[in-house]
Every structure is written in structure tokens, then in C-alpha cells.
Design a protein around this motif. Structure first.
Motif, PDB file in Angstrom:
ATOM      1  N   VAL A 174       0.723  -1.468  -0.482  1.00  0.00           N
ATOM      2  CA  VAL A 174      -0.098  -0.011  -0.248  1.00  0.00           C
ATOM      3  C   VAL A 174       0.344   1.571  -0.001  1.00  0.00           C
ATOM      4  N   GLY A 175       2.236   1.294   1.031  1.00  0.00           N
ATOM      5  CA  GLY A 175       3.314   2.502   1.171  1.00  0.00           C
ATOM      6  C   GLY A 175       3.076   2.904  -0.709  1.00  0.00           C
ATOM      7  N   THR A 176       3.906   1.414  -1.060  1.00  0.00           N
ATOM      8  CA  THR A 176       4.700   1.877  -2.315  1.00  0.00           C
ATOM      9  C   THR A 176       2.901   2.377  -3.208  1.00  0.00           C
ATOM     10  N   ALA A 177       2.299   1.630  -3.254  1.00  0.00           N
ATOM     11  CA  ALA A 177       0.722   2.360  -4.276  1.00  0.00           C
ATOM     12  C   ALA A 177       1.290   3.717  -3.791  1.00  0.00           C
ATOM     13  N   PHE A 178       0.572   4.611  -2.652  1.00  0.00           N
ATOM     14  CA  PHE A 178       0.555   6.266  -2.093  1.00  0.00           C
ATOM     15  C   PHE A 178       1.162   6.562  -3.109  1.00  0.00           C
ATOM     16  N   GLU A 179       2.850   6.327  -3.223  1.00  0.00           N
ATOM     17  CA  GLU A 179       3.838   6.822  -3.661  1.00  0.00           C
ATOM     18  C   GLU A 179       3.334   7.203  -4.867  1.00  0.00           C
ATOM     19  N   TRP A 180       3.559   6.350  -5.607  1.00  0.00           N
ATOM     20  CA  TRP A 180       3.497   6.544  -7.543  1.00  0.00           C
ATOM     21  C   TRP A 180       2.052   7.064  -7.685  1.00  0.00           C
ATOM     22  N   TYR A 181       0.754   6.340  -6.780  1.00  0.00           N
ATOM     23  CA  TYR A 181       0.237   7.345  -7.449  1.00  0.00           C
ATOM     24  C   TYR A 181      -0.371   9.190  -6.713  1.00  0.00           C
ATOM     25  N   ASP A 182       0.996   9.591  -5.968  1.00  0.00           N
ATOM     26  CA  ASP A 182       0.883  11.203  -5.995  1.00  0.00           C
ATOM     27  C   ASP A 182       1.575  11.375  -6.719  1.00  0.00           C
ATOM     28  N   PHE A 183       2.986  10.719  -7.123  1.00  0.00           N
ATOM     29  CA  PHE A 183       3.479  10.942  -8.307  1.00  0.00           C
ATOM     30  C   PHE A 183       3.275  10.953  -9.580  1.00  0.00           C
ATOM     31  N   PHE A 184       2.593  10.648  -9.762  1.00  0.00           N
ATOM     32  CA  PHE A 184       2.045  10.226 -11.371  1.00  0.00           C
ATOM     33  C   PHE A 184       0.640  10.920 -11.331  1.00  0.00           C
ATOM     34  N   LEU A 185      -0.176  11.146  -9.884  1.00  0.00           N
ATOM     35  CA  LEU A 185      -1.345  12.249 -10.206  1.00  0.00           C
ATOM     36  C   LEU A 185      -0.680  13.720 -10.259  1.00  0.00           C
ATOM     37  N   PHE A 205     -14.360  20.237 -13.344  1.00  0.00           N
ATOM     38  CA  PHE A 205     -12.904  19.415 -13.068  1.00  0.00           C
ATOM     39  C   PHE A 205     -11.800  20.794 -12.508  1.00  0.00           C
ATOM     40  N   ASP A 206     -11.845  22.131 -13.224  1.00  0.00           N
ATOM     41  CA  ASP A 206     -10.938  22.703 -13.085  1.00  0.00           C
ATOM     42  C   ASP A 206     -11.178  24.027 -11.753  1.00  0.00           C
ATOM     43  N   ALA A 207     -12.268  23.603 -11.708  1.00  0.00           N
ATOM     44  CA  ALA A 207     -12.431  24.399 -10.275  1.00  0.00           C
ATOM     45  C   ALA A 207     -12.474  23.865  -9.064  1.00  0.00           C
ATOM     46  N   TRP A 208     -13.089  22.795  -9.106  1.00  0.00           N
ATOM     47  CA  TRP A 208     -12.702  21.646  -7.956  1.00  0.00           C
ATOM     48  C   TRP A 208     -12.447  20.385  -8.127  1.00  0.00           C
ATOM     49  N   GLY A 209     -13.004  19.631  -8.923  1.00  0.00           N
ATOM     50  CA  GLY A 209     -12.935  18.762  -9.416  1.00  0.00           C
ATOM     51  C   GLY A 209     -11.638  17.900  -9.547  1.00  0.00           C
ATOM     52  N   TRP A 210     -10.321  18.049  -9.672  1.00  0.00           N
ATOM     53  CA  TRP A 210      -9.079  18.155  -9.275  1.00  0.00           C
ATOM     54  C   TRP A 210      -9.140  17.627  -7.978  1.00  0.00           C
ATOM     55  N   ARG A 211      -9.587  18.459  -6.953  1.00  0.00           N
ATOM     56  CA  ARG A 211      -9.077  17.795  -5.720  1.00  0.00           C
ATOM     57  C   ARG A 211      -9.999  16.011  -5.508  1.00  0.00           C
ATOM     58  N   LEU A 212     -10.692  15.782  -5.762  1.00  0.00           N
ATOM     59  CA  LEU A 212     -11.195  14.387  -5.520  1.00  0.00           C
ATOM     60  C   LEU A 212     -10.865  13.132  -5.827  1.00  0.00           C
ATOM     61  N   PRO A 213      -9.239  13.321  -6.903  1.00  0.00           N
ATOM     62  CA  PRO A 213      -8.267  12.087  -6.947  1.00  0.00           C
ATOM     63  C   PRO A 213      -7.350  11.945  -5.931  1.00  0.00           C
ATOM     64  N   PHE A 214      -6.983  13.031  -4.855  1.00  0.00           N
ATOM     65  CA  PHE A 214      -6.210  13.071  -4.390  1.00  0.00           C
ATOM     66  C   PHE A 214      -7.624  13.253  -2.527  1.00  0.00           C
ATOM     67  N   LEU A 215      -8.462  13.478  -3.007  1.00  0.00           N
ATOM     68  CA  LEU A 215      -9.272  13.400  -1.587  1.00  0.00           C
ATOM     69  C   LEU A 215      -9.471  11.486  -1.399  1.00  0.00           C
ATOM     70  N   SER A 230      -0.722  13.544   3.701  1.00  0.00           N
ATOM     71  CA  SER A 230      -0.005  14.591   3.196  1.00  0.00           C
ATOM     72  C   SER A 230      -0.637  14.608   1.794  1.00  0.00           C
ATOM     73  N   THR A 231      -0.973  13.081   1.528  1.00  0.00           N
ATOM     74  CA  THR A 231      -1.513  13.251   0.485  1.00  0.00           C
ATOM     75  C   THR A 231      -2.842  13.896   0.404  1.00  0.00           C
ATOM     76  N   LEU A 232      -3.492  13.777   0.861  1.00  0.00           N
ATOM     77  CA  LEU A 232      -5.032  13.804   1.863  1.00  0.00           C
ATOM     78  C   LEU A 232      -5.082  15.877   1.831  1.00  0.00           C
ATOM     79  N   ALA A 233      -3.692  15.555   2.185  1.00  0.00           N
ATOM     80  CA  ALA A 233      -4.670  17.480   2.432  1.00  0.00           C
ATOM     81  C   ALA A 233      -3.710  18.340   1.123  1.00  0.00           C
TER      82      ALA A 233
END
Length: 576
Positions: free
Chosen positions: A34-45, A197-207, A111-114
């Protein structure tokens, strides 16, 4: 300890080694991945959302400066990783794997969620980029201790004859997390639409990351400490100073440098097959983003499966044969494969590059090397501007040294253009007349499910799959080999620093260096020489100096280090 002892015979693959994976072993692998997944999920996102993040957190600056600052916050995570690796790994060797494992996961996840919750610069001004930078620094520090701890933890639970297959799940998760981040990003964009997406949707992948974070914390709370670490602690064999023991003792330092060469080489293979190839498709070959991302969705799913296969194979034939085969195939086929990719992705462009003769005539002193990974450099000379215009068209050209007092000129099939305010329009007209296609014209496209079976799409996918396969041949076995090189007392520390330096400072900047070499040489394939040469160097070091560690008992690695510790105790000196 210089070299871990190599097994005198192949590991036993009968009995317990061939049993199915237990529930506890599955939990260990799942929680660690899971930690590795977080690392690259956030990196690519984060990398995919650079334009949006720049506009939201640096809104008071011009668009170009917004991108610059967003890239700088992106890069800061790489800068701090080696520091974090030393800090977290040291405590991991002193107090245990599980505690550090949990702390780094929580910091990284929060940090990713924030990032998805932060107010923008339009709302709180300069405090917004400061908060964003803080999140990126915390992510970089946490990530730097995550992978080394995860690999160490899984390896110390795995049966020797199946360690490669067990550990291989972690690098395999890299591909899966990129697949998931692409899927989430495309889905959110499709559901919300461009404006929302530009207004608020970009937040959803992090949340959305809060869901796997909660699940992974729950799973990790149920984990036990590494049995090898507990035994070492009970025997009083812990290192008092794992950093000093890892990096100042000549024998250990030699193994660290061998590990660094191995990780750097496999990182070049990995970054070339993913981030550089994606950049080449979209920026150079002008393939639309939807088509490129669709191709990579399939590629990353295949990569996940291939990494598991090659990791399993390394348990059968050895770590070195699988890795060296991946290195050799990459070196031997990079140039023909990338030529094939260009011909399939944009045949009109590939044909124009071969046929149209273009010369850039300029004083070499007036031309800069176009290396600008953070977007902070300023290229303002006539030569630099001409190179940027040619790169925008993906034009192949020859650099010709001009006189210092002569103006910069571009010659397109005998037509001479002089640098100046009108060069952009004149060059565009000349290239179009010579046969260079307009952007998006004639490129491979995937507009619907039926296009997935188009012969051109299938052939392009297979070429890209070959590149991805090389990466999986090296990444899976390399993770297991790193763990097997070092004793338990310093394993976390000794492997974390070479991993972070190799992946971040070597592989991580490779795409930017390759793009700069392409621009300098006027050839979109020239940059391939950089990873090719570096992979050859790493492969030779691995061939000559890296011991084969398949199936080794990690207790044997610890035993090899004990004579030195006993001698130190007899002399009354501190160990580590």
C-alpha cells in the motif's frame, strides 16, 4: 560484510517452499504494498496535474511562472528523499520495522490527502504555496523511508526459496498504482467535465486516497514485527550506529556502491519505459493525451503481471540472469524500438525527419544546453529561441558552427531563414511546405473501443510493451537482491540510501536530460545514448561485482558479519 555468502546449491523448492501463501504472509505483502502504491499514485497524479496546481496555488504569477513553481514543488520531494532515507532507515534498524513502517505511511497518506483540502492562493494568498510546499516535503521525507522498510519487512517474512516472488509484489505495485491513478484521473475528468474539474474536481483524486489509507492503516495495525529483527534484538546484535557502519566501513560501503549501480541502472530502464516514453508520445510525436493514456492504462496492467512473473522467475534461475537479460535487451533494442514507435505513432513526422534537411547555423557560444528540469532556466539568445521553435515542430536538424559576428540562420531544404521577430511564422511555413505535418495530423488515435484492435495501435502497443517488459525484468529481481546483500542489523539503512539516490537522482532526472540532449543534437533519438551508456556501466558492475543471492538464508548474511563484531568486542571497541 562484503559479500553475502552464495548458496552452494539451489534452494530447496519442495515442501514448505511450495505451499500456498498463508493468510499472514498475504497480509504482510498487502500492507507493505500500500505504501508503494501511495508513493506512485501521488507522484503520477501530481505530475499530471501540474498546470492545474500551478494555476490554483501560484495564481498571482503569469502562466509560465505558475508551471515553473508547480514543478519546483514537485521536484522538492526528490531532493529531500536521501535525507529522509537516512533518518527513517536508521530508526528502522534501531527500534524496528513496524513502527517506522506505520509512521511513514500515515505521514505520506495525510500529506497526499491534505493537497486535496488546501485553500488556493486566491483564498489565502502566499500561505497557499507554503502549505503545498510543506505537504510535498513531508511526502518526500515519508516516501524515502517507506519503500526500503516495505521491502525489508516483506523479505524478512518470506521463505528463502520464494523471496523474489514475495518481494516482487512491491515493485509490481508501482505499475498498478500508475494504472489506478490514470484510471481515477480520467474517470473524474469524464464525470465532472472540463469546467468543473478545473474548478474543484481536481481535488477528488487526492481526496479519494483516504479510502486506501484507512484500509492500509487498519491492516498494518494487525502486523507483527519482523521475526529476524526480533531475534537480532533478543541476541543483542543490533548496530549501535547503523549509518556509520553502513557507509564508513570500507567493506560495507563497497556493497552499498554496488547496490547503487544496480538500482541506478534499473531506474534508467524503468523511467525510459514510462515517463520518458509518455513524454515522447505526447510532446514530441504529438499523440493526443487520451490515446497516450489509454495505451498506458493497458501497459501498466501488463507491467503489474510481468513484474510478478519475472520476480518469480528470479527465484528459479537467479536474480542476476533475469536482471542482466533485461539490461542487455534494453541496450540492444532501444534504438530500433523507438524508431518503430515514431514511425507508427506519427508516420508523416518520421518521414519528414528522414527526408527534410535542416541546418541551424549559429555561433556555439550563443547556444545553451537545453537542460531545464524545473523550468527555472532562461533561454533567450537567438540560437536558443531557434532551437525551441524547431523542438516545437519535433524537427530533426544539424548544428553548424557559424561566425561569431554572423546572425543565426535556419536552412530548410535550401531555404535560409534569419533569426528575428518573424522567425516563428517563417519557420512554420517552411516546415509545412517541406512536408512536416501540423500538430495532430496523421497521428495514431484511439477514439473508441473499436480502435483498440486497429493494426497500427496493436503494433505500437507491442513495441511499448517490450520496453515495459525490460523494466519489469530488472525492477523485481533488483528489489530482492538489495535486501539479500546486507545483514539485518543494517539492512534498512544500507539499502534505503542507494535506492533513493539511484531512483531519484539518476533515474528520476533521466527524462529531462534525454529531452535536453535531443534538443542539443537536433535528433529525437540522440537522448537514448544517455540511458544506454549508463545501463551498460551498471550492467558491467553487476556482472563483475554483484553476488548471486537467490535463495540465500538471511540468517547466513547475519552470520557472515559476526566475526567482525566478535573481534571488535574482544578489542573493546564499539560496533557500528
Amino acid at each position: 560484510m562484503v559479500h553475502p555468502p552464495t548458496p552452494s546449491q539451489p534452494p530447496d523448492t519442495t515442501g514448505p517452499a511450495r505451499r500456498g501463501m498463508s493468510r499472514e504472509e498475504f497480509r504482510v505483502i498487502a500492507a507493505s504494498s500500500v505504501g508503494t502504491a501511495f508513493e506512485w499514485y501521488d507522484f503520477f497524479l501530481y505530475g499530471s496535474l501540474i498546470p492545474v496546481i500551478g494555476s490554483k496555488f501560484f495564481g498571482g504569477y503569469p502562466p509560465a511562472a505558475q508551471t515553473v513553481f508547480a514543478l519546483l514543488t514537485f521536484g522538492i520531494g526528490f531532493v529531500v528523499r536521501p535525507l529522509g532515507a537516512l533518518v527513517w532507515a536508521r530508526f528502522g534498524d534501531l527500534v524496528g520495522r513496524k513502527a517506522i513502517f506505520m509512521i511513514t505511511l500515515i505521514i505520506m497518506g495525510l500529506s497526499t490527502l491534505a493537497v486535496g483540502l488546501l485553500p488556493t492562493s486566491a483564498e489565502i494568498g502566499w500561505a497557499a504555496p507554503v502549505l503545498l510546499l510543506t505537504c510535498r516535503v513531508l511526502q518526500g521525507l515519508a516516501i524515502s523511508g517507506e519503500f526500503g522498510g516495505a521491502v525489508t519487512y516483506v523479505a524478512e517474512h518470506a521463505p528463502p526459496a520464494r523471496r523474489g516472488a514475495f518481494v516482487g509484489w512491491l515493485p509490481a505495485t508501482v505499475a498498478l498504482s500508475i494504472f489506478l491513478s490514470l484510471g481515477v484521473l480520467l474517470s473524474v475528468q469524464f464525470i465532472t467535465g472540463p469546467e468543473a474539474f478545473d474548478a474543484w474536481g481536481w481535488r477528488l483524486p487526492f481526496l479519494i486516497s483516504v479510502v486506501p489509507l484507512a484500509i492500509s492503516v487498519w491492516i498494518r495495525l494487525k502486523l507483527r514485527e519482523s521475526p529476524l529483527f526480533l531475534r537480532m534484538k533478543a541476541e543483542g546484535a543490533q548496530s549501535r550506529a547503523p549509518i556509520r557502519e553502513s557507509f564508513t566501513r570500507r567493506r560495507n560501503l563497497r556493497v552499498v556502491l554496488i547496490a547503487l549501480a544496480m538500482v541506478a541502472a534499473q531506474s534508467f530502464v524503468g523511467y525510459v519505459s514510462t515517463f520518458y516514453t509518455l513524454t515522447l508520445l505526447t510532446s514530441t510525436l504529438k499523440v493526443d493525451t487520451l490515446t497516450a493514456n489509454t495505451l498506458f492504462l493497458g501497459l501498466m496492467l501488463c507491467a503489474f503481471l510481468l513484474c510478478g512473473f519475472f520476480s518469480w522467475l528470479s527465484d528459479k534461475v537467479g536474480r542476476k540472469p533475469v536482471m542482466l537479460a533485461g539490461f542487455a535487451l534494453a541496450v540492444a533494442t532501444y534504438f530500433p524500438i523507438f524508431h518503430g514507435v515514431a514511425a507508427l505513432a506519427n508516420p508523416a513526422l518520421a518521414e519528414a525527419q528522414d527526408r527534410v534537411r535542416i541546418q541551424l547555423v549559429a555561433d556555439p557560444a550563443d547556444c545553451s544546453f537545453q537542460f531545464n528540469p524545473a523550468g527555472t532556466a532562461s533561454f533567450t539568445s537567438d540560437c536558443d529561441r531557434a532551437k525551441q521553435l524547431l523542438a516545437r515542430w519535433s524537427a530533426a536538424y544539424e548544428n553548424v558552427a557559424g561566425r561569431p559576428d554572423a546572425p543565426v540562420t535556419v536552412v530548410v531544404d535550401g531555404r535560409t531563414l534569419t533569426a528575428g521577430p518573424g522567425l516563428e511564422a517563417e519557420l512554420g511555413d517552411a516546415l509545412t511546405r517541406a512536408g512536416y505535418p501540423a500538430e495532430g495530423s496523421g497521428t495514431v488515435r484511439i477514439d473508441g473501443p473499436g480502435d483498440l484492435l486497429d493494426g497500427r495501435v496493436v503494433l505500437l502497443f507491442l513495441l511499448l510493451l517490450a520496453l515495459v517488459s525490460y523494466a519489469q525484468m530488472t525492477q523485481g529481481p533488483a528489489a530482492s537482491a538489495m535486501v539479500e546483500l546486507f545483514p539485518t542489523r543494517i539492512r534498512y539503512t544500507a539499502m534505503s540510501l542507494p535506492f533513493q539516490v539511484g531512483t531519484g537522482w539518476f533515474g528520476g532526472v533521466a527524462p529531462a536530460v534525454m529531452v535536453a540532449i535531443n534538443a542539443e543534437a537536433g535528433n529525437i533519438f540522440a537522448g537514448l545514448w544517455y540511458p544506454t551508456i549508463m545501463i551498460v556501466i551498471g550492467a558491467v558492475i553487476c556482472l563483475l561485482a554483484l553476488p548471486e543471492t537467490r535463495g540465500i538464508d538471511l540468517d547466513a548474511v547475519d552470520t557472515a558479519a559476526r566475526p567482525a563484531r566478535r573481534l571488535a568486542r574482544r578489542r573493546g571497541t564499539a560496533v557500528g
